[in-house]
Scaffold this motif. Structure first.
Motif, PDB file in Angstrom:
ATOM      1  N   GLU A  43       0.834  -1.209   0.000  1.00  0.00           N
ATOM      2  CA  GLU A  43       0.000   0.000   0.000  1.00  0.00           C
ATOM      3  C   GLU A  43       0.867   1.257   0.000  1.00  0.00           C
ATOM      4  N   LEU A  44       1.959   1.238   0.742  1.00  0.00           N
ATOM      5  CA  LEU A  44       2.865   2.388   0.755  1.00  0.00           C
ATOM      6  C   LEU A  44       3.410   2.659  -0.644  1.00  0.00           C
ATOM      7  N   ASP A  45       3.763   1.605  -1.380  1.00  0.00           N
ATOM      8  CA  ASP A  45       4.230   1.784  -2.754  1.00  0.00           C
ATOM      9  C   ASP A  45       3.147   2.419  -3.622  1.00  0.00           C
ATOM     10  N   LYS A  46       1.916   1.921  -3.505  1.00  0.00           N
ATOM     11  CA  LYS A  46       0.802   2.469  -4.295  1.00  0.00           C
ATOM     12  C   LYS A  46       0.558   3.940  -3.955  1.00  0.00           C
ATOM     13  N   LEU A  47       0.542   4.263  -2.661  1.00  0.00           N
ATOM     14  CA  LEU A  47       0.279   5.632  -2.233  1.00  0.00           C
ATOM     15  C   LEU A  47       1.388   6.573  -2.685  1.00  0.00           C
ATOM     16  N   SER A  48       2.605   6.088  -2.672  1.00  0.00           N
ATOM     17  CA  SER A  48       3.737   6.896  -3.133  1.00  0.00           C
ATOM     18  C   SER A  48       3.624   7.149  -4.634  1.00  0.00           C
ATOM     19  N   GLU A  49       3.305   6.101  -5.393  1.00  0.00           N
ATOM     20  CA  GLU A  49       3.134   6.246  -6.847  1.00  0.00           C
ATOM     21  C   GLU A  49       1.997   7.201  -7.179  1.00  0.00           C
ATOM     22  N   ALA A  50       0.953   7.209  -6.342  1.00  0.00           N
ATOM     23  CA  ALA A  50      -0.205   8.085  -6.574  1.00  0.00           C
ATOM     24  C   ALA A  50       0.042   9.519  -6.096  1.00  0.00           C
ATOM     25  N   GLY A  51       1.169   9.754  -5.441  1.00  0.00           N
ATOM     26  CA  GLY A  51       1.490  11.095  -4.970  1.00  0.00           C
ATOM     27  C   GLY A  51       0.771  11.480  -3.676  1.00  0.00           C
ATOM     28  N   LEU A  52       0.168  10.499  -2.986  1.00  0.00           N
ATOM     29  CA  LEU A  52      -0.554  10.795  -1.748  1.00  0.00           C
ATOM     30  C   LEU A  52       0.378  10.815  -0.535  1.00  0.00           C
ATOM     31  N   ILE A  53       1.534  10.171  -0.685  1.00  0.00           N
ATOM     32  CA  ILE A  53       2.569  10.246   0.336  1.00  0.00           C
ATOM     33  C   ILE A  53       3.905  10.467  -0.366  1.00  0.00           C
ATOM     34  N   ALA A  54       4.845  11.024   0.365  1.00  0.00           N
ATOM     35  CA  ALA A  54       6.195  11.217  -0.160  1.00  0.00           C
ATOM     36  C   ALA A  54       7.124  10.265   0.585  1.00  0.00           C
ATOM     37  N   ALA A  55       8.092   9.731  -0.140  1.00  0.00           N
ATOM     38  CA  ALA A  55       9.057   8.829   0.460  1.00  0.00           C
ATOM     39  C   ALA A  55      10.453   9.418   0.316  1.00  0.00           C
ATOM     40  N   ARG A  56      11.228   9.281   1.360  1.00  0.00           N
ATOM     41  CA  ARG A  56      12.637   9.671   1.283  1.00  0.00           C
ATOM     42  C   ARG A  56      13.458   8.522   1.844  1.00  0.00           C
ATOM     43  N   VAL A  57      14.638   8.355   1.308  1.00  0.00           N
ATOM     44  CA  VAL A  57      15.511   7.262   1.725  1.00  0.00           C
ATOM     45  C   VAL A  57      16.477   7.787   2.782  1.00  0.00           C
ATOM     46  N   VAL A  58      16.570   7.050   3.864  1.00  0.00           N
ATOM     47  CA  VAL A  58      17.518   7.376   4.931  1.00  0.00           C
ATOM     48  C   VAL A  58      18.649   6.356   4.864  1.00  0.00           C
ATOM     49  N   GLN A  59      19.872   6.872   4.645  1.00  0.00           N
ATOM     50  CA  GLN A  59      21.050   6.008   4.591  1.00  0.00           C
ATOM     51  C   GLN A  59      21.387   5.529   5.999  1.00  0.00           C
ATOM     52  N   ASN A  65      19.222   0.560   3.936  1.00  0.00           N
ATOM     53  CA  ASN A  65      18.597   1.890   3.944  1.00  0.00           C
ATOM     54  C   ASN A  65      17.105   1.733   4.184  1.00  0.00           C
ATOM     55  N   LYS A  66      16.495   2.763   4.774  1.00  0.00           N
ATOM     56  CA  LYS A  66      15.054   2.677   5.003  1.00  0.00           C
ATOM     57  C   LYS A  66      14.365   3.865   4.361  1.00  0.00           C
ATOM     58  N   ARG A  67      13.104   3.626   4.012  1.00  0.00           N
ATOM     59  CA  ARG A  67      12.291   4.694   3.435  1.00  0.00           C
ATOM     60  C   ARG A  67      11.398   5.261   4.533  1.00  0.00           C
ATOM     61  N   MET A  68      11.342   6.572   4.569  1.00  0.00           N
ATOM     62  CA  MET A  68      10.473   7.276   5.514  1.00  0.00           C
ATOM     63  C   MET A  68       9.360   7.928   4.702  1.00  0.00           C
ATOM     64  N   PHE A  69       8.132   7.850   5.231  1.00  0.00           N
ATOM     65  CA  PHE A  69       6.964   8.324   4.502  1.00  0.00           C
ATOM     66  C   PHE A  69       6.281   9.459   5.249  1.00  0.00           C
ATOM     67  N   THR A  70       5.767  10.417   4.475  1.00  0.00           N
ATOM     68  CA  THR A  70       4.965  11.514   5.034  1.00  0.00           C
ATOM     69  C   THR A  70       3.782  11.759   4.107  1.00  0.00           C
ATOM     70  N   LEU A  71       2.746  12.338   4.672  1.00  0.00           N
ATOM     71  CA  LEU A  71       1.586  12.737   3.868  1.00  0.00           C
ATOM     72  C   LEU A  71       1.967  13.913   2.977  1.00  0.00           C
ATOM     73  N   THR A  72       1.446  13.915   1.757  1.00  0.00           N
ATOM     74  CA  THR A  72       1.587  15.081   0.883  1.00  0.00           C
ATOM     75  C   THR A  72       0.302  15.912   1.004  1.00  0.00           C
ATOM     76  N   GLU A  73       0.300  17.074   0.383  1.00  0.00           N
ATOM     77  CA  GLU A  73      -0.931  17.877   0.372  1.00  0.00           C
ATOM     78  C   GLU A  73      -2.062  17.100  -0.284  1.00  0.00           C
ATOM     79  N   SER A  74      -1.757  16.365  -1.350  1.00  0.00           N
ATOM     80  CA  SER A  74      -2.778  15.550  -2.023  1.00  0.00           C
ATOM     81  C   SER A  74      -3.303  14.455  -1.100  1.00  0.00           C
ATOM     82  N   GLY A  75      -2.395  13.855  -0.343  1.00  0.00           N
ATOM     83  CA  GLY A  75      -2.801  12.814   0.602  1.00  0.00           C
ATOM     84  C   GLY A  75      -3.696  13.380   1.693  1.00  0.00           C
ATOM     85  N   MET A  76      -3.347  14.557   2.182  1.00  0.00           N
ATOM     86  CA  MET A  76      -4.168  15.202   3.216  1.00  0.00           C
ATOM     87  C   MET A  76      -5.544  15.553   2.654  1.00  0.00           C
TER      88      MET A  76
END
Length: 191
Positions: A43-59, A65-76
């Motif tokens: 689901e996180l992959d789908k939401l990221s592809e849809a632009g509803l959440i943003a993912a950033r990689v933490v080294q 490495n891990k991906r951190m997710f946040t809501l985007t304006e579209s997701g909100m």
């Protein structure tokens, strides 16, 4: 409701990794929405592809490495729109209820054992929920917490989960009492 909205709502707590979300779902969201870690990651992959959440990689050193997710304006915006929709009525499908329904003709001993197991599971969840409640309150009484907290939603859903599990325990006690009474009457009638 879809897993999509449960994930978006969970991200209201702030940035989280998939692992963080899996733990959150296991501890607090599970009282109203269950999901496996695999379902969450998909689901996180789908939401990221849809632009509803943003993912950033933490080294990370010595770890993947891990991906951190946040809501985007579209997701909100999607989540806000979702809260305006009329929810579907709850549909309960509970295998134990079918067994209890058939207990008069079925294996009464097994049904009683299943009810006891349900009660034990409910008590275990209540203990977890109480620990979560104490963490949320952080030494405050409920009134102070509710007045001071910026977000009340997680506490309200926790209250519902606790009430549900308390009712499971009360129902189980009542069922076991009724079945014990019936068994005692039947033994007297046959004795």
């Amino acid at each position: 409701m879809s897993l999509k909205h449960a994930v978006l709502a969970a991200l209201l707590e702030g940035e989280a990794s998939g692992y963080d979300l899996a733990k959150l779902f296991d501890v607090s969201v599970a009282n109203f929405w269950a999901a496996t870690p695999q379902q969450l990651y998909r689901e996180l992959d789908k939401l990221s592809e849809a632009g509803l959440i943003a993912a950033r990689v933490v080294q990370q050193e010595r770890r993947p490495n891990k991906r951190m997710f946040t809501l985007t304006e579209s997701g909100m915006a999607d989540l806000v729109a979702y809260t305006a929709h009329q929810p579907k009525p709850t549909a309960v499908r509970d295998e134990l209820m079918v067994q209890v329904q058939a207990c008069d003709e079925g294996d009464m001993t097994a049904v009683r054992a299943h009810v006891r197991e349900r009660m034990e599971a409910a008590r275990a969840k209540l203990a977890r929920y109480e620990r979560l409640r104490e963490r949320l309150l952080d030494g405050r009484d409920e009134t102070s917490f509710l007045r001071e907290t910026p977000r009340v939603g997680p506490y309200l859903t926790l209250m519902r989960g606790m009430a549900f599990e308390q009712e499971n325990v009360l129902w189980g006690e009542r069922v076991l009492g009724i079945l014990a009474e019936r068994e005692a009457r039947q033994e007297v009638g046959h004795g």
